[in-house]
Design a protein around this motif. Structure first.
Motif, PDB file in Angstrom:
ATOM      1  N   ARG A  54      -4.582 143.763  -6.492  1.00  0.00           N
ATOM      2  CA  ARG A  54      -4.772 142.666  -5.682  1.00  0.00           C
ATOM      3  C   ARG A  54      -3.729 141.595  -6.046  1.00  0.00           C
ATOM      4  NH1 ARG A  54     -10.867 141.347  -7.796  1.00  0.00           N
ATOM      5  NH2 ARG A  54     -10.601 139.317  -6.702  1.00  0.00           N
ATOM      6  N   ALA A  55      -3.489 140.541  -5.226  1.00  0.00           N
ATOM      7  CA  ALA A  55      -2.558 139.588  -5.269  1.00  0.00           C
ATOM      8  C   ALA A  55      -3.139 137.899  -4.977  1.00  0.00           C
ATOM      9  CB  ALA A  55      -1.358 139.786  -4.388  1.00  0.00           C
ATOM     10  N   SER A  56      -2.771 137.074  -5.928  1.00  0.00           N
ATOM     11  CA  SER A  56      -3.382 135.913  -5.673  1.00  0.00           C
ATOM     12  C   SER A  56      -2.603 135.035  -4.648  1.00  0.00           C
ATOM     13  CB  SER A  56      -3.183 134.989  -6.916  1.00  0.00           C
ATOM     14  OG  SER A  56      -2.263 134.808  -7.418  1.00  0.00           O
ATOM     15  N   ARG A  57      -3.414 134.178  -4.127  1.00  0.00           N
ATOM     16  CA  ARG A  57      -2.874 133.203  -3.164  1.00  0.00           C
ATOM     17  C   ARG A  57      -1.571 132.480  -3.551  1.00  0.00           C
ATOM     18  NH1 ARG A  57      -7.310 128.051  -2.176  1.00  0.00           N
ATOM     19  NH2 ARG A  57      -6.787 127.579  -4.376  1.00  0.00           N
ATOM     20  N   GLU A  58      -1.491 132.299  -5.126  1.00  0.00           N
ATOM     21  CA  GLU A  58      -0.346 131.598  -5.522  1.00  0.00           C
ATOM     22  C   GLU A  58       0.836 132.613  -5.671  1.00  0.00           C
ATOM     23  OE1 GLU A  58       0.523 129.466  -9.786  1.00  0.00           O
ATOM     24  OE2 GLU A  58      -0.585 131.321  -9.889  1.00  0.00           O
ATOM     25  N   GLU A  59       0.495 133.893  -5.857  1.00  0.00           N
ATOM     26  CA  GLU A  59       1.824 134.958  -5.851  1.00  0.00           C
ATOM     27  C   GLU A  59       2.290 134.858  -4.314  1.00  0.00           C
ATOM     28  OE1 GLU A  59       2.596 139.499  -6.607  1.00  0.00           O
ATOM     29  OE2 GLU A  59       0.540 138.866  -7.212  1.00  0.00           O
ATOM     30  N   LEU A  60       1.495 135.020  -3.181  1.00  0.00           N
ATOM     31  CA  LEU A  60       1.894 135.060  -1.990  1.00  0.00           C
ATOM     32  C   LEU A  60       2.795 133.597  -1.507  1.00  0.00           C
ATOM     33  CD1 LEU A  60       1.633 135.982   0.865  1.00  0.00           C
ATOM     34  CD2 LEU A  60      -0.336 134.749   1.364  1.00  0.00           C
ATOM     35  N   PHE A  61       2.209 132.539  -1.839  1.00  0.00           N
ATOM     36  CA  PHE A  61       2.680 131.248  -1.411  1.00  0.00           C
ATOM     37  C   PHE A  61       4.129 131.038  -2.309  1.00  0.00           C
ATOM     38  CE2 PHE A  61      -1.759 130.199  -0.010  1.00  0.00           C
ATOM     39  CZ  PHE A  61      -1.373 130.502   1.298  1.00  0.00           C
ATOM     40  N   LEU A  62       4.125 131.622  -3.501  1.00  0.00           N
ATOM     41  CA  LEU A  62       5.329 131.356  -4.370  1.00  0.00           C
ATOM     42  C   LEU A  62       6.303 132.340  -3.606  1.00  0.00           C
ATOM     43  CD1 LEU A  62       4.096 130.921  -7.901  1.00  0.00           C
ATOM     44  CD2 LEU A  62       4.981 129.187  -6.622  1.00  0.00           C
ATOM     45  N   PHE A  63       6.010 133.336  -3.293  1.00  0.00           N
ATOM     46  CA  PHE A  63       6.849 134.514  -2.830  1.00  0.00           C
ATOM     47  C   PHE A  63       7.485 133.867  -1.345  1.00  0.00           C
ATOM     48  CE2 PHE A  63       7.785 137.993   0.122  1.00  0.00           C
ATOM     49  CZ  PHE A  63       8.606 138.712  -0.513  1.00  0.00           C
ATOM     50  N   LEU A  64       6.741 133.034  -0.475  1.00  0.00           N
ATOM     51  CA  LEU A  64       7.014 132.546   0.654  1.00  0.00           C
ATOM     52  C   LEU A  64       7.952 131.216   0.271  1.00  0.00           C
ATOM     53  CD1 LEU A  64       3.779 132.902   2.810  1.00  0.00           C
ATOM     54  CD2 LEU A  64       5.732 134.257   3.010  1.00  0.00           C
ATOM     55  N   TYR A  65       7.546 130.484  -0.461  1.00  0.00           N
ATOM     56  CA  TYR A  65       8.502 129.254  -0.826  1.00  0.00           C
ATOM     57  C   TYR A  65       9.615 129.778  -1.307  1.00  0.00           C
ATOM     58  CZ  TYR A  65       9.783 125.402  -4.265  1.00  0.00           C
ATOM     59  OH  TYR A  65      10.495 124.494  -4.413  1.00  0.00           O
ATOM     60  N   PHE A  66       9.806 130.814  -2.165  1.00  0.00           N
ATOM     61  CA  PHE A  66      11.322 131.341  -2.638  1.00  0.00           C
ATOM     62  C   PHE A  66      12.083 131.830  -1.269  1.00  0.00           C
ATOM     63  CE2 PHE A  66      14.417 134.442  -3.978  1.00  0.00           C
ATOM     64  CZ  PHE A  66      14.984 133.810  -4.882  1.00  0.00           C
ATOM     65  N   GLN A  67      11.337 132.627  -0.631  1.00  0.00           N
ATOM     66  CA  GLN A  67      12.399 132.873   0.543  1.00  0.00           C
ATOM     67  C   GLN A  67      12.853 131.704   1.206  1.00  0.00           C
ATOM     68  OE1 GLN A  67      12.816 135.967   0.179  1.00  0.00           O
ATOM     69  NE2 GLN A  67      11.322 136.049  -1.166  1.00  0.00           N
ATOM     70  N   VAL A  68      12.090 130.599   1.663  1.00  0.00           N
ATOM     71  CA  VAL A  68      12.520 129.629   2.292  1.00  0.00           C
ATOM     72  C   VAL A  68      13.695 128.938   1.511  1.00  0.00           C
ATOM     73  CG1 VAL A  68      11.868 127.155   2.843  1.00  0.00           C
ATOM     74  CG2 VAL A  68      10.330 129.080   3.698  1.00  0.00           C
ATOM     75  N   VAL A  69      13.566 128.789   0.344  1.00  0.00           N
ATOM     76  CA  VAL A  69      14.650 128.244  -0.540  1.00  0.00           C
ATOM     77  C   VAL A  69      15.910 128.971  -0.484  1.00  0.00           C
ATOM     78  CG1 VAL A  69      15.212 127.646  -2.900  1.00  0.00           C
ATOM     79  CG2 VAL A  69      13.139 127.010  -1.915  1.00  0.00           C
ATOM     80  N   PHE A  70      15.650 130.268  -0.689  1.00  0.00           N
ATOM     81  CA  PHE A  70      16.744 131.213  -0.605  1.00  0.00           C
ATOM     82  C   PHE A  70      17.622 131.276   0.817  1.00  0.00           C
ATOM     83  CE2 PHE A  70      18.542 135.631  -0.345  1.00  0.00           C
ATOM     84  CZ  PHE A  70      19.127 135.733  -1.709  1.00  0.00           C
ATOM     85  N   ILE A  71      16.916 131.043   1.869  1.00  0.00           N
ATOM     86  CA  ILE A  71      17.418 131.188   3.159  1.00  0.00           C
ATOM     87  C   ILE A  71      18.265 129.738   3.100  1.00  0.00           C
ATOM     88  CG2 ILE A  71      17.039 130.510   5.741  1.00  0.00           C
ATOM     89  CD1 ILE A  71      14.458 132.869   5.254  1.00  0.00           C
ATOM     90  N   LEU A  72      17.594 128.682   2.921  1.00  0.00           N
ATOM     91  CA  LEU A  72      18.335 127.411   3.055  1.00  0.00           C
ATOM     92  C   LEU A  72      19.760 127.493   2.004  1.00  0.00           C
ATOM     93  CD1 LEU A  72      15.352 124.615   3.023  1.00  0.00           C
ATOM     94  CD2 LEU A  72      16.772 125.311   4.793  1.00  0.00           C
TER      95      LEU A  72
END
Length: 128
Positions: free
Chosen positions: A24-42
């Motif tokens: 299982r993965a928590s919602r925090e893990e999902l949203f932190l993953f997505l947040y990092f991708q946005v920061v990495f792209i920027l």
């Protein structure tokens, strides 16, 4: 408050579990993953924007070699990213007590809090 350090740690954990579809993965893990991708792209877009004037000073052949060398790590990273994201989405559905058939519902239910109790996919990823 989201911190880049937390998202980096979460991204690292998710990338290590790229081919793990159980658990299982928590919602925090999902949203932190997505947040990092946005920061990495920027970050990469800003880096490209800042280095373009410097690269234009080089001859064409040298410019192409530098671009290839600089882009190889990004290509490798983004080729592996869909596997990590797919695994994370499946594990997030498991946290919500759903299976892969419910994948189209993920954008709607991703914000929902997973159960603290164990379910058929394992123990809760939540610490509390």
């Amino acid at each position: 408050m989201l911190r880049l350090k937390d998202s980096l740690i979460s991204n690292n954990k998710s990338l290590k579990k790229s081919f793990v579809y159980d658990g299982r993965a928590s919602r925090e893990e999902l949203f932190l993953f997505l947040y990092f991708q946005v920061v990495f792209i920027l970050f990469n877009l800003i880096l490209i924007g800042l280095t373009t004037p410097l690269l234009n000073l080089l001859p064409a052949s040298a410019k192409n070699i530098v671009l290839i060398v600089l882009s190889l790590p990004l290509v490798v990273y983004y080729v592996g990213l869909p596997f990590a994201f797919a695994s994370l989405c499946v594990r997030r559905l498991h946290d919500l007590g759903m299976n892969l058939k419910n994948l189209p519902l993920l954008p709607v239910v991703a914000f929902k809090l997973g159960s603290k109790e164990d379910n058929e996919w394992g123990p809760s990823p939540r610490i509390n």
